[in-house]
Design an enzyme around this catalytic site. Structure first.
Site, mmCIF file in Angstrom:
data_model
loop_
_atom_site.group_PDB
_atom_site.id
_atom_site.type_symbol
_atom_site.label_atom_id
_atom_site.label_comp_id
_atom_site.label_asym_id
_atom_site.label_seq_id
_atom_site.Cartn_x
_atom_site.Cartn_y
_atom_site.Cartn_z
ATOM 1 N N TRP A 101 3.233 4.054 4.158
ATOM 2 C CA TRP A 101 2.904 3.878 2.861
ATOM 3 C C TRP A 101 1.535 4.453 2.673
ATOM 4 O O TRP A 101 1.156 5.174 1.801
ATOM 5 C CB TRP A 101 2.743 2.278 2.161
ATOM 6 C CG TRP A 101 3.995 1.677 2.248
ATOM 7 C CD1 TRP A 101 4.400 0.738 3.065
ATOM 8 C CD2 TRP A 101 5.081 2.163 1.400
ATOM 9 N NE1 TRP A 101 5.743 0.512 2.582
ATOM 10 C CE2 TRP A 101 6.235 1.390 1.730
ATOM 11 C CE3 TRP A 101 5.206 3.265 0.306
ATOM 12 C CZ2 TRP A 101 7.471 1.417 1.082
ATOM 13 C CZ3 TRP A 101 6.631 3.410 -0.216
ATOM 14 C CH2 TRP A 101 7.523 2.746 0.082
ATOM 15 N N ASP A 168 -4.446 -1.028 -0.859
ATOM 16 C CA ASP A 168 -3.094 -1.145 -1.395
ATOM 17 C C ASP A 168 -2.575 -2.393 -0.705
ATOM 18 O O ASP A 168 -2.516 -2.660 0.499
ATOM 19 C CB ASP A 168 -2.325 0.190 -0.704
ATOM 20 C CG ASP A 168 -0.618 -0.271 -0.854
ATOM 21 O OD1 ASP A 168 -0.103 -1.160 -1.612
ATOM 22 O OD2 ASP A 168 0.147 0.473 -0.557
ATOM 23 N N LYS A 192 6.947 -7.634 -4.117
ATOM 24 C CA LYS A 192 6.985 -8.214 -2.856
ATOM 25 C C LYS A 192 6.145 -9.718 -2.771
ATOM 26 O O LYS A 192 6.569 -10.532 -2.012
ATOM 27 C CB LYS A 192 6.128 -7.379 -2.020
ATOM 28 C CG LYS A 192 6.448 -5.968 -1.860
ATOM 29 C CD LYS A 192 6.728 -5.510 -0.573
ATOM 30 C CE LYS A 192 7.675 -4.126 -0.818
ATOM 31 N NZ LYS A 192 6.728 -2.839 -1.044
HETATM 32 C C1 LIG Z 1 6.674 -1.424 -1.067
HETATM 33 C C2 LIG Z 1 5.568 -0.638 -0.808
HETATM 34 C C3 LIG Z 1 4.871 0.394 -1.713
HETATM 35 C C4 LIG Z 1 5.624 0.953 -2.604
HETATM 36 O O1 LIG Z 1 5.667 0.431 -3.762
HETATM 37 P P1 LIG Z 1 6.508 1.001 -5.187
HETATM 38 O O2 LIG Z 1 6.316 -0.386 -6.022
HETATM 39 O O3 LIG Z 1 8.067 0.683 -4.648
HETATM 40 O O4 LIG Z 1 6.174 1.982 -5.274
HETATM 41 C C5 LIG Z 1 3.538 0.928 -1.519
HETATM 42 N N1 LIG Z 1 2.799 0.012 -0.374
HETATM 43 C C6 LIG Z 1 3.202 -1.006 0.352
HETATM 44 C C7 LIG Z 1 2.232 -1.603 1.206
HETATM 45 C C8 LIG Z 1 4.538 -1.528 0.162
HETATM 46 O O5 LIG Z 1 4.753 -2.383 0.742
#
Ligand SMILES: *Cc1c(COP(=O)(O)O)cnc(C)c1O
Length: 356
Positions: A101, A168, A192
């Site tokens: 990511w 993030d 998540k």
């Molecule tokens: C799942 C995830 C993403 C991507 O998220 P989307 O909403 O599918 O774009 C980005 N960063 C992390 C740490 C993730 O676990």
């Protein structure tokens, strides 16, 4: 019987949230209309948006001077929105490369300027969090990923940075206390720990915006969404509503302080078994282990068929590791109960009895 859902994302949410959400789809607030057929400008929906935003503020202790937004495009669009809004024309940003990511974030930032990688753990297939690195003083912001969903590593501390601090937090937001004041911008895809896929939470310090001299496309400009309270265009009404329900569930049960302890108990239980059981090995460096995503291997891969059959028979779901790590990954997001982890641990012990 519901399965024990260890899926990495989209993932488990509280059962009562599924129940309430399904009722709202049929008849929302007893208005004889569905949540998803009413105007997003109606008082019923505006109240949902306001409640969701104030729950975020309350649960995370968001200080004054920050805006809370529910956007679309996933965390993946934030990879681009962040540099658009925070990287000066011809500017520079620093990134910590802790996995897939982080890499995707670096790729988007490179479209707009110089994305400097301050350190990377790629040399060990991202099984640890780099700690010795210097953030240059001339960057517009530093970007890191608090929890590396694929590799099972989690930042336990954040560095001091001379620049703006961006994180993030897609896969560990609301799982433990964070000091929001330490960050200038936090973003997280909902799916998540907060709700269904389809909305992204952004928490941004207002004063950091509007300083890049860039022309920012309307939809990619945070100030567009701040001015319109996340309702510049039609918001994702269902994901925002379900996120609100999940946050209400979290608050009712004791908030982030409560869930942090539950998550630690789950992690202690599973890592304890991985370390004790001679059949298994954890893949992440011990000091960087994630409480959300637990990555582990069977030492003898010839036992995989039997193990897979056993955990499936026990009602577990979603334990297959990501293809870039292999083995197994147990994702233990907020709504996964300790009992589900115990079921998995029991299966691991049963396999040990059979194999030895
Ligand atoms: C799942 C995830 C993403 C991507 O998220 P989307 O909403 O599918 O774009 C980005 N960063 C992390 C740490 C993730 O676990």
């Amino acid at each position: 019987m519901k399965k024990h859902n260890f899926s990495a994302g989209p993932c488990i949410l509280p059962q009562e949230v599924f129940q309430q959400a399904s009722e709202a789809v049929l008849n929302f607030n007893n208005i004889d209309l569905s949540l998803i057929e009413i105007s997003h400008r109606s008082t019923d929906f505006v109240a949902v948006m306001e409640n969701a935003r104030s729950l975020v503020k309350e649960l995370l202790g968001v200080p004054e001077g920050y805006s809370v937004l529910f956007l679309q495009g996933g965390a993946s669009l934030e990879f681009l929105m962040v540099p658009y809004n925070l990287m000066k024309e011809g500017g520079k940003a620093a990134y910590l490369d802790t996995g897939t990511w982080a890499n995707k974030a670096i790729k988007e930032a490179s479209l707009l300027g110089d994305a400097v990688v301050v350190e990377s753990s790629k040399n060990k297939n991202y099984n640890y969090i780099p700690k010795e690195y210097k953030i240059p003083t001339d960057v517009d912001y530093f970007h890191c990923t608090s929890n590396n969903t694929i590799y099972g590593t989690q930042m336990k501390e954040f560095p001091a940075t001379p620049s703006l601090m961006v994180c993030d937090m897609s896969s560990d937001i609301f799982s433990k206390k964070v000091n929001v004041a330490d960050f200038d911008l936090i973003y997280a895809g909902a799916q998540k720990n907060m709700g269904p896929a389809g909305t992204t939470l952004v928490i941004v310090k207002d004063e950091v915006l509007g300083k890049t001299n860039r022309t920012i496309p309307t939809m990619l400009d945070y100030t567009t969404h701040i001015k319109k309270d996340s309702m510049f265009n039609t918001p994702p009404v269902f994901p925002v509503y379900v996120s609100m329900l999940t946050l209400e569930w979290l608050k009712k049960n004791g908030g982030v302080q409560w869930i942090e302890k539950v998550n630690k108990d789950k992690a202690d239980l599973l890592y304890g078994e991985i370390d004790r059981n001679p059949l298994f090995t954890g893949t992440a460096a011990v000091e960087d282990r994630s409480n959300m995503n637990v990555t582990f291997l069977l030492n003898d891969s010839s036992l995989e068929g039997e193990f897979n059959q056993m955990w499936q028979a026990a009602g577990c779901n979603g334990l297959k590791g990501h293809r870039s790590v292999g083995g197994y990954r147990a994702s233990m997001y907020n709504a996964l109960p300790l009992e589900s982890v115990q079921v998995l641990v029991d299966v691991m012990q049963e396999l040990e009895r059979k194999a030895l």
